[in-house]
Enzyme design. Structure first.
Site, mmCIF file in Angstrom:
data_model
loop_
_atom_site.group_PDB
_atom_site.id
_atom_site.type_symbol
_atom_site.label_atom_id
_atom_site.label_comp_id
_atom_site.label_asym_id
_atom_site.label_seq_id
_atom_site.Cartn_x
_atom_site.Cartn_y
_atom_site.Cartn_z
ATOM 1 N N PRO A 99 -24.189 41.123 -7.610
ATOM 2 C CA PRO A 99 -24.681 40.300 -6.502
ATOM 3 C C PRO A 99 -25.934 40.850 -5.820
ATOM 4 C CG PRO A 99 -22.776 41.557 -5.828
ATOM 5 C CD PRO A 99 -22.954 41.838 -7.280
ATOM 6 N N ASP B 21 -33.610 36.588 -13.909
ATOM 7 C CA ASP B 21 -33.501 35.402 -13.061
ATOM 8 C C ASP B 21 -33.906 35.690 -11.624
ATOM 9 O OD1 ASP B 21 -32.552 33.861 -15.034
ATOM 10 O OD2 ASP B 21 -30.446 33.936 -14.436
ATOM 11 N N LYS C 264 -35.849 30.260 -11.261
ATOM 12 C CA LYS C 264 -36.349 29.042 -10.632
ATOM 13 C C LYS C 264 -35.931 29.066 -9.177
ATOM 14 C CE LYS C 264 -32.296 27.034 -12.693
ATOM 15 N NZ LYS C 264 -31.642 26.054 -13.451
ATOM 16 N N ILE D 80 -20.293 33.428 -15.564
ATOM 17 C CA ILE D 80 -19.862 32.528 -14.488
ATOM 18 C C ILE D 80 -21.080 31.769 -13.982
ATOM 19 C CG2 ILE D 80 -18.898 32.400 -12.154
ATOM 20 C CD1 ILE D 80 -17.101 34.748 -12.942
ATOM 21 N N MET E 90 -23.509 27.582 -5.555
ATOM 22 C CA MET E 90 -24.559 26.559 -5.458
ATOM 23 C C MET E 90 -24.097 25.398 -4.582
ATOM 24 S SD MET E 90 -25.803 26.664 -9.441
ATOM 25 C CE MET E 90 -24.187 26.938 -10.134
HETATM 26 N N1 SAH Z 1 -23.618 34.247 -12.377
HETATM 27 C C1 SAH Z 1 -23.655 34.265 -10.932
HETATM 28 C C2 SAH Z 1 -23.702 32.901 -10.341
HETATM 29 C C3 SAH Z 1 -24.961 32.142 -10.655
HETATM 30 S S1 SAH Z 1 -25.046 30.602 -9.872
HETATM 31 C C4 SAH Z 1 -22.435 35.058 -10.416
HETATM 32 O O1 SAH Z 1 -21.533 35.362 -11.185
HETATM 33 O O2 SAH Z 1 -22.427 35.390 -9.216
HETATM 34 C C5 SAH Z 1 -25.957 30.949 -8.441
HETATM 35 C C6 SAH Z 1 -25.079 30.946 -7.218
HETATM 36 O O3 SAH Z 1 -24.364 32.152 -7.134
HETATM 37 C C7 SAH Z 1 -25.810 30.862 -5.902
HETATM 38 O O4 SAH Z 1 -26.172 29.533 -5.598
HETATM 39 C C8 SAH Z 1 -24.775 31.371 -4.952
HETATM 40 O O5 SAH Z 1 -23.795 30.399 -4.701
HETATM 41 C C9 SAH Z 1 -24.111 32.454 -5.794
HETATM 42 N N2 SAH Z 1 -24.630 33.807 -5.509
HETATM 43 C C10 SAH Z 1 -25.281 34.622 -6.342
HETATM 44 N N3 SAH Z 1 -25.566 35.807 -5.739
HETATM 45 C C11 SAH Z 1 -25.067 35.723 -4.504
HETATM 46 C C12 SAH Z 1 -25.004 36.615 -3.387
HETATM 47 N N4 SAH Z 1 -25.524 37.848 -3.446
HETATM 48 N N5 SAH Z 1 -24.400 36.191 -2.267
HETATM 49 C C13 SAH Z 1 -23.853 34.965 -2.190
HETATM 50 N N6 SAH Z 1 -23.878 34.088 -3.211
HETATM 51 C C14 SAH Z 1 -24.475 34.466 -4.344
#
Ligand code: SAH
Length: 465
Positions: free
Chosen positions: A227, A250, A272, A308, A385
């Site tokens: 994260p 990304d 993006k 995910i 999202m």
């Molecule tokens: N593969 C990623 C998710 C990608 S989709 C995972 O497993 O976390 C992108 C979404 O992930 C964002 O719109 C948000 O909802 C969430 N996200 C990713 N990083 C985040 C973070 N540090 N804090 C909160 N939400 C996060």
């Protein structure tokens, strides 16, 4: 260099450890990995040592006080009681008998000391500071631990096997040396070479035997960058970043994580921003395939966990189609980081038997879900999202019978320095996203409240942080 580093053969040698407390335990933790016959002399021993005594044939405990004869015939002696004077006496005695001795935490009484060790047997790295800076030695050890793959030992064993074979078919030492140099040139730097599997080595060996120049084959690692907080990057991810030739990343991959990458690598941004120009998925697939085909080690970094909401399947399919080998390294997903931040269990005993990971958006727009079950009081879900879809989600849940007081926690930038936690309700969701200027990335935790305010809205307190 007052202390000369050497590796001592312990096979069936006698090693004596005097003491059964914390100091002895610390010494034994490494010693039990040796092939020595270890004798522990102490009236009482700790629970951990006692567990080792019961499990290991090469470790024997005699429950009594030390006598001078105990160390006769020993290769090494550890004076590791909790009594400094006694340790000094034992050390003196051993030295008089010409036996190598280590006295716990008493540098002047030692004829040898134990280095910090990175153990990938038979590959072993020992780090010492001659007692000057144990903290620095430990920091070095931690660094080498992350860089030296756990497979280094297996690799060394494979090489030993092939070397044995080779000596009978290739008598010239120089030819053999040349051949190994050729095999190891498959990969630009050491870390790259260490990444090879025993199969890679064997293949390289066979090709080299046939006089074929080894062609460097590319590879792709699909890696979860977590994260954002560096603490939440896996060691596997870190290791691969250290030896990447190309890093394709990304938008959600944090700068801290990118900074772990090899400096000489080529960095390609394919993220993006919502609403801005996007690199199409097909374009990303093309890039990773193309770079790997050039013989590069491509690290494909995705935020959180790659499996995910990461569209990994499309990349995997493209790689398989192109015959490019790949591996997947999982990462910590946003929901897990968000739950840790609010101090709530994603699956709490007695509350919820399941938790749903869902997306606010899919390929067709706002994503439809099983709203009826999500509206139930015991429902728990993490919405990815979900910011843009918040009004839609609110409407759907209300329509399916959820109350305005249905708890929701918004966690923005989970695990990062600029993390924000807003405890809200279904009724206030949309206005709170606006009010607290939540622009993402954020997860909406449906049915969860931040730990310190289970039932109350704590947004005012948090937002002022
Ligand atoms: N593969 C990623 C998710 C990608 S989709 C995972 O497993 O976390 C992108 C979404 O992930 C964002 O719109 C948000 O909802 C969430 N996200 C990713 N990083 C985040 C973070 N540090 N804090 C909160 N939400 C996060």
């Amino acid at each position: 260099m007052r202390f000369l580093p050497v590796f001592i053969d312990t096979h069936l040698k006698k090693i004596v450890v005097v003491g059964g407390g914390p100091s002895a335990e610390a010494k034994l933790r490494t010693l039990i990995k040796s092939e020595a016959r270890i004798l522990v002399i102490a009236p009482v021993i700790s629970a951990e040592i006692s567990k080792w005594v019961s499990e290991l044939d090469h470790l024997v405990w005699e429950s009594r006080h030390f006598i001078a004869e105990d160390i006769d015939g020993a290769a090494l002696v550890y004076a590791a009681t909790e009594d400094a004077d006694l340790n000094a006496q034992i050390a003196e005695l051993a030295k008089n008998k010409g036996i190598l001795v280590n006295a716990a935490d008493q540098k002047e009484d030692c004829s040898f000391y134990s280095p910090a060790i990175v153990d990938r047997s038979p590959i072993v790295v020992a780090i010492g500071s001659e007692g000057t800076a144990p903290g620095l030695a430990r920091a070095l050890k931690a660094d080498i631990e992350t860089r030296l793959p756990t497979t280094a030992g297996v690799l060394a064993q494979k090489i030993a096997e092939l070397r044995h074979q080779l000596s009978s078919i290739m008598p010239s030492f120089l030819d053999r040396q040349h051949l190994w140099a050729n095999i190891f040139s498959n990969g630009k730097d050491l870390e790259d070479r260490l990444k090879q599997t025993p199969e890679d080595i064997e293949q390289g060996y066979e090709q080299a035997l046939k006089g074929i120049d080894i062609e460097k084959t590319g590879k792709v690692a699909l890696i979860g960058a977590g994260p954002g907080n560096l603490d939440l990057l896996t060691i596997g991810a870190q290791r691969r970043l250290h030896s990447a030739d190309v890093v394709v990343y990304d938008r959600l991959v944090s700068q801290d994580v990118l900074d772990m990458g090899r400096r000489e690598a080529k960095y390609i941004y394919v993220g993006k921003a919502p609403g801005a120009h996007t690199t199409r998925q097909e374009e990303i697939n093309r890039i990773i395939v193309e770079e790997a085909r050039k013989g590069q080690f491509v690290v494909r970094l995705k935020g959180g966990d790659p499996l995910i909401f990461g569209r990994a399947d499309e990349e995997i399919e493209a790689l398989e189609l192109a015959g490019v080998s790949y591996e997947i390294v999982p990462g910590i997903t946003a929901a897990a980081a968000a739950a840790a931040s609010i101090g709530a269990s994603l699956t709490a005993r007695g509350h919820n038997k399941s938790v749903v990971l869902l997306t606010g958006h899919d390929a067709k727009g706002f994503a439809e879900q099983d709203w009826k079950s999500l509206a139930e009081p015991e429902a728990r879900a993490a919405v990815y999202m979900g910011l843009g879809a918040s009004r839609f989600i609110q409407g759907r849940l209300l329509l399916h019978g959820a109350g305005h007081d249905y708890l929701i926690t918004i966690v923005e930038n989970a695990s990062r320095d600029n993390e924000k936690i807003i405890g809200t309700t279904l009724g206030n969701l949309v206005q709170d996203i606006e009010k607290y200027d939540i622009t993402g990335p954020a997860v909406l935790l449906l049915g969860y409240a931040p730990k310190e305010a289970r039932q109350v809205n704590i947004s005012d307190k948090r937002a002022s942080l």
